[in-house]
Design an enzyme around this catalytic site. Structure first.
Site, mmCIF file in Angstrom:
data_model
loop_
_atom_site.group_PDB
_atom_site.id
_atom_site.type_symbol
_atom_site.label_atom_id
_atom_site.label_comp_id
_atom_site.label_asym_id
_atom_site.label_seq_id
_atom_site.Cartn_x
_atom_site.Cartn_y
_atom_site.Cartn_z
ATOM 1 N N LYS A 32 -80.763 93.277 89.971
ATOM 2 C CA LYS A 32 -80.095 92.710 88.797
ATOM 3 C C LYS A 32 -80.920 91.527 88.298
ATOM 4 C CE LYS A 32 -76.384 89.951 88.945
ATOM 5 N NZ LYS A 32 -76.656 88.852 87.997
ATOM 6 N N ASP A 85 -78.430 91.909 83.295
ATOM 7 C CA ASP A 85 -77.126 91.229 83.271
ATOM 8 C C ASP A 85 -77.179 90.028 82.331
ATOM 9 O OD1 ASP A 85 -74.663 90.077 83.973
ATOM 10 O OD2 ASP A 85 -75.468 89.163 85.795
ATOM 11 N N LYS A 131 -74.755 89.698 79.853
ATOM 12 C CA LYS A 131 -73.351 89.450 79.472
ATOM 13 C C LYS A 131 -73.223 89.089 77.994
ATOM 14 C CE LYS A 131 -71.886 87.814 84.070
ATOM 15 N NZ LYS A 131 -73.145 87.657 84.806
ATOM 16 N N ASP A 176 -70.842 88.192 71.344
ATOM 17 C CA ASP A 176 -71.162 87.655 70.015
ATOM 18 C C ASP A 176 -70.464 88.555 68.999
ATOM 19 O OD1 ASP A 176 -72.549 86.405 67.781
ATOM 20 O OD2 ASP A 176 -74.134 85.850 69.171
ATOM 21 N N THR A 226 -65.805 86.436 88.724
ATOM 22 C CA THR A 226 -65.281 86.181 90.084
ATOM 23 C C THR A 226 -65.340 84.695 90.447
ATOM 24 O OG1 THR A 226 -67.461 86.883 90.852
ATOM 25 C CG2 THR A 226 -65.673 88.462 91.091
ATOM 26 N N ARG A 260 -76.775 85.672 96.933
ATOM 27 C CA ARG A 260 -77.152 84.714 97.981
ATOM 28 C C ARG A 260 -76.963 85.173 99.428
ATOM 29 N NH1 ARG A 260 -74.152 80.267 94.427
ATOM 30 N NH2 ARG A 260 -73.053 82.209 93.935
HETATM 31 O O1 C5P Z 1 -73.701 86.936 95.528
HETATM 32 P P1 C5P Z 1 -73.903 85.786 94.577
HETATM 33 O O2 C5P Z 1 -72.684 84.930 94.392
HETATM 34 O O3 C5P Z 1 -75.140 84.975 94.843
HETATM 35 O O4 C5P Z 1 -74.156 86.532 93.188
HETATM 36 C C1 C5P Z 1 -74.383 85.782 92.080
HETATM 37 C C2 C5P Z 1 -74.824 86.703 91.007
HETATM 38 O O5 C5P Z 1 -73.766 87.542 90.566
HETATM 39 C C3 C5P Z 1 -75.321 85.927 89.820
HETATM 40 O O6 C5P Z 1 -76.461 86.593 89.325
HETATM 41 C C4 C5P Z 1 -74.171 86.032 88.835
HETATM 42 O O7 C5P Z 1 -74.628 85.982 87.507
HETATM 43 C C5 C5P Z 1 -73.578 87.382 89.175
HETATM 44 N N1 C5P Z 1 -72.162 87.484 88.892
HETATM 45 C C6 C5P Z 1 -71.728 88.390 87.965
HETATM 46 N N2 C5P Z 1 -70.405 88.471 87.658
HETATM 47 C C7 C5P Z 1 -69.518 87.734 88.287
HETATM 48 C C8 C5P Z 1 -69.951 86.838 89.256
HETATM 49 C C9 C5P Z 1 -71.298 86.735 89.536
HETATM 50 O O8 C5P Z 1 -72.530 89.122 87.402
HETATM 51 N N3 C5P Z 1 -68.238 87.897 88.034
#
Ligand code: C5P
Length: 234
Positions: A35, A62, A64, A67, A121, A212
């Site tokens: 990603k 990614d 997101k 607009d 999240t 992470r």
């Molecule tokens: O596993 P970790 O918390 O490090 O993942 C972070 C990644 O997941 C980031 O690249 C963040 O942009 C993405 N993410 C996402 N959607 C979410 C939460 C995190 O795409 N709801």
């Protein structure tokens, strides 16, 4: 899990090509997709996609998008032309915006999967309310997910905490991409709605976005293998 269809997506959250390539080189494209998000894409632009695609990785871009419908549709066309596997928009952008995105990619020669972000999240009920959203987290995620399905998106990004209910409501073919994945015992960092890899898959998630817990591990390749093993055992 089929090795030819890896269901783990590793977040390459780095600020330059050299660090990104070093990290990606630790992984086997048969075991994960990558990603590329805001940080790396802002730093390196489309060139980084090509570098990683040449190494055999399928890419979830990614960015997101959120607009006006025309702007998002045009951005989706450009992203699709970069040959990426998956792109995303924010469901909060609304039905019209998501439908425009869907229509735009349908016209491209390489149609990526289109997923809509429901509620990040990193949000919980408290900061959702602070943003003026009075529905419960669950009601809100369901509403956004249904809008995304109605607009013709291939799936959504959601917490695995909501995956079970969403799977029942949206059917087996709708893709559920779940970030906020934390193997038992790992730190939540800034994530608030976290779930283990096994629990996420058991709840009906199709793809797990993991950053992470793998990329900051002493041995990222082994950390990824451990997650695959835990899923296989379960
Ligand atoms: O596993 P970790 O918390 O490090 O993942 C972070 C990644 O997941 C980031 O690249 C963040 O942009 C993405 N993410 C996402 N959607 C979410 C939460 C995190 O795409 N709801």
């Amino acid at each position: 899990m089929s090795m030819s269809s890896p269901n783990i997506i590793i977040a390459i959250d780095k600020s330059n090509q050299s660090d990104a390539v070093k990290l990606a080189a630790m992984f086997d494209p048969k075991l994960c997709r990558l990603k590329i998000g805001l940080e790396l894409f802002t730093a390196e632009g489309p060139a980084i996609l090509e570098v990683l695609q040449k190494r055999g990785f399928e890419i979830f871009l990614d960015l997101k998008f959120h607009d006006i419908p025309t702007t998002v549709a045009r951005a989706c066309t450009v992203a699709a032309d970069m040959g990426v596997w998956m792109i995303n928009v924010h469901a909060l952008g609304g039905l019209e915006m998501m439908s425009a995105a869907r229509e735009a990619i349908t016209k491209t020669s390489h149609r990526p999967l289109l997923v809509a972000v429901t509620i990040l999240t990193s949000h919980n009920q408290k900061n959702l309310s602070a943003a003026g959203i009075t529905m419960s987290m669950e009601e809100c995620v369901i509403q956004y997910a249904q809008n995304a399905q109605q607009a013709g998106c291939d799936g959504i990004v959601c917490s695995a905490l909501e995956a079970g209910k969403l799977r029942k409501k949206l059917g087996d073919d709708f893709i559920l991409v779940t970030p906020g994945i934390r193997p038992d015992g790992s730190k939540p960092n800034d994530q608030k709605r976290v779930v283990s890899p096994v629990a996420a898959i058991t709840s009906g998630a199709n793809y797990l976005v993991i950053g992470r817990p793998v990329t900051d591990a002493d041995d990222p390749a082994q950390a990824l293998l451990n997650i695959h093993e835990s899923i296989k055992k379960a």
